[in-house]
Design a protein around this motif. Structure first.
Motif, short mmCIF file in Angstrom:
data_model
loop_
_atom_site.label_atom_id
_atom_site.label_comp_id
_atom_site.label_asym_id
_atom_site.label_seq_id
_atom_site.Cartn_x
_atom_site.Cartn_y
_atom_site.Cartn_z
N ARG A 12 -4.58 22.30 3.39
CA ARG A 12 -4.83 21.41 2.25
C ARG A 12 -4.23 20.02 2.48
O ARG A 12 -4.83 19.01 2.14
CB ARG A 12 -4.31 22.02 0.96
CG ARG A 12 -5.10 23.24 0.54
CD ARG A 12 -4.63 23.74 -0.78
NE ARG A 12 -5.29 24.97 -1.17
CZ ARG A 12 -5.37 25.38 -2.42
NH1 ARG A 12 -4.84 24.67 -3.39
NH2 ARG A 12 -5.99 26.51 -2.70
N ILE A 13 -3.04 19.99 3.05
CA ILE A 13 -2.41 18.71 3.38
C ILE A 13 -3.30 17.93 4.35
O ILE A 13 -3.54 16.74 4.17
CB ILE A 13 -1.00 18.92 3.98
CG1 ILE A 13 -0.03 19.42 2.90
CG2 ILE A 13 -0.47 17.64 4.63
CD1 ILE A 13 1.31 19.89 3.43
N ASP A 14 -3.81 18.61 5.37
CA ASP A 14 -4.67 17.96 6.36
C ASP A 14 -5.96 17.46 5.74
O ASP A 14 -6.46 16.39 6.10
CB ASP A 14 -4.98 18.92 7.51
CG ASP A 14 -3.76 19.24 8.36
OD1 ASP A 14 -2.75 18.50 8.31
OD2 ASP A 14 -3.81 20.26 9.08
N GLN A 15 -6.53 18.18 4.79
CA GLN A 15 -7.77 17.77 4.14
C GLN A 15 -7.61 16.53 3.29
O GLN A 15 -8.57 15.80 3.07
CB GLN A 15 -8.31 18.92 3.27
CG GLN A 15 -8.82 20.10 4.05
CD GLN A 15 -9.15 21.27 3.14
OE1 GLN A 15 -9.24 21.15 1.93
NE2 GLN A 15 -9.33 22.44 3.75
N LEU A 16 -6.40 16.27 2.81
CA LEU A 16 -6.17 15.13 1.90
C LEU A 16 -5.65 13.88 2.61
O LEU A 16 -5.57 12.82 1.99
CB LEU A 16 -5.20 15.54 0.79
CG LEU A 16 -5.72 16.56 -0.21
CD1 LEU A 16 -4.60 17.07 -1.09
CD2 LEU A 16 -6.85 15.97 -1.04
N LYS A 17 -5.33 13.97 3.89
CA LYS A 17 -4.74 12.81 4.57
C LYS A 17 -5.74 11.67 4.72
O LYS A 17 -6.95 11.87 4.66
CB LYS A 17 -4.14 13.20 5.92
CG LYS A 17 -5.13 13.46 7.01
CD LYS A 17 -4.40 13.77 8.30
CE LYS A 17 -5.40 14.00 9.41
NZ LYS A 17 -4.76 14.24 10.68
N ASP A 18 -5.21 10.46 4.90
CA ASP A 18 -5.99 9.23 5.08
C ASP A 18 -6.90 8.92 3.90
O ASP A 18 -7.99 8.38 4.06
CB ASP A 18 -6.80 9.29 6.39
CG ASP A 18 -5.90 9.35 7.61
OD1 ASP A 18 -4.87 8.64 7.62
OD2 ASP A 18 -6.22 10.10 8.55
N GLN A 19 -6.47 9.27 2.70
CA GLN A 19 -7.20 8.98 1.46
C GLN A 19 -6.23 8.41 0.44
O GLN A 19 -5.05 8.76 0.44
CB GLN A 19 -7.80 10.26 0.87
CG GLN A 19 -8.75 11.00 1.77
CD GLN A 19 -9.18 12.30 1.11
OE1 GLN A 19 -9.61 12.30 -0.04
NE2 GLN A 19 -9.07 13.40 1.83
N ASP A 20 -6.74 7.58 -0.46
CA ASP A 20 -5.93 7.17 -1.60
C ASP A 20 -5.84 8.34 -2.55
O ASP A 20 -6.85 8.90 -2.98
CB ASP A 20 -6.56 5.97 -2.31
CG ASP A 20 -6.41 4.69 -1.52
OD1 ASP A 20 -5.52 4.62 -0.65
OD2 ASP A 20 -7.17 3.75 -1.78
N LEU A 21 -4.60 8.74 -2.87
CA LEU A 21 -4.35 9.90 -3.72
C LEU A 21 -3.36 9.53 -4.82
O LEU A 21 -2.52 8.66 -4.64
CB LEU A 21 -3.75 11.05 -2.90
CG LEU A 21 -4.56 11.57 -1.74
CD1 LEU A 21 -3.71 12.53 -0.90
CD2 LEU A 21 -5.82 12.26 -2.24
N TYR A 22 -3.46 10.24 -5.91
CA TYR A 22 -2.46 10.14 -6.97
C TYR A 22 -1.39 11.18 -6.69
O TYR A 22 -1.69 12.30 -6.30
CB TYR A 22 -3.09 10.38 -8.34
CG TYR A 22 -4.04 9.28 -8.73
CD1 TYR A 22 -3.57 8.15 -9.40
CD2 TYR A 22 -5.39 9.35 -8.41
CE1 TYR A 22 -4.44 7.12 -9.74
CE2 TYR A 22 -6.26 8.33 -8.75
CZ TYR A 22 -5.77 7.22 -9.42
OH TYR A 22 -6.63 6.21 -9.76
#
Length: 114
Positions: A12-22
């Motif tokens: 899950r961490i890998d899927q969310l990287k390099d994105q603007d996240l809250y």
């Protein structure tokens, strides 16, 4: 909430990287209840709906777990994580609970505000 499965959290961490996240990051050592036990040092940290972007993230430890997120100018680090919300597929919601089940730390990442 379920006990943390490190391999699933890493995915899950890998899927969310390099994105603007809250991000929602919270920690308390009894700041709200220190009046019940004067031996507890009242301390708390809270940030919510700040926008972050990380290039690398990892989970480590044998439980409780640590999560580190490498930002362009530094790191976000959270330790003491024990549980995650398994039913959340678009957000990563993790928490650390003490032996009495009380929340000690929370780290949450989402593409949408909390």
């Amino acid at each position: 909430m379920q006990l943390i499965n490190p391999a699933e959290i890493q995915d899950r961490i890998d899927q969310l990287k390099d994105q603007d996240l809250y991000i929602h990051l919270e920690m308390t050592t009894g700041a709200y209840a220190s009046h019940l036990d004067s031996s507890k040092h009242p301390a708390a940290t809270f940030i919510t709906n700040a926008i972050v972007r990380y290039s690398h993230g990892s989970i480590s430890g044998n439980g409780p777990f640590r999560v580190g997120l490498k930002m362009p100018q530094g790191w976000i680090y959270s330790e003491g994580l024990t549980h995650f919300e398994e039913s959340e597929t678009h957000r990563l919601i993790m928490a650390g609970h003490d032996s009495q089940g009380k929340l000690i730390v929370a780290l949450q990442l989402s593409r949408e505000p909390f």
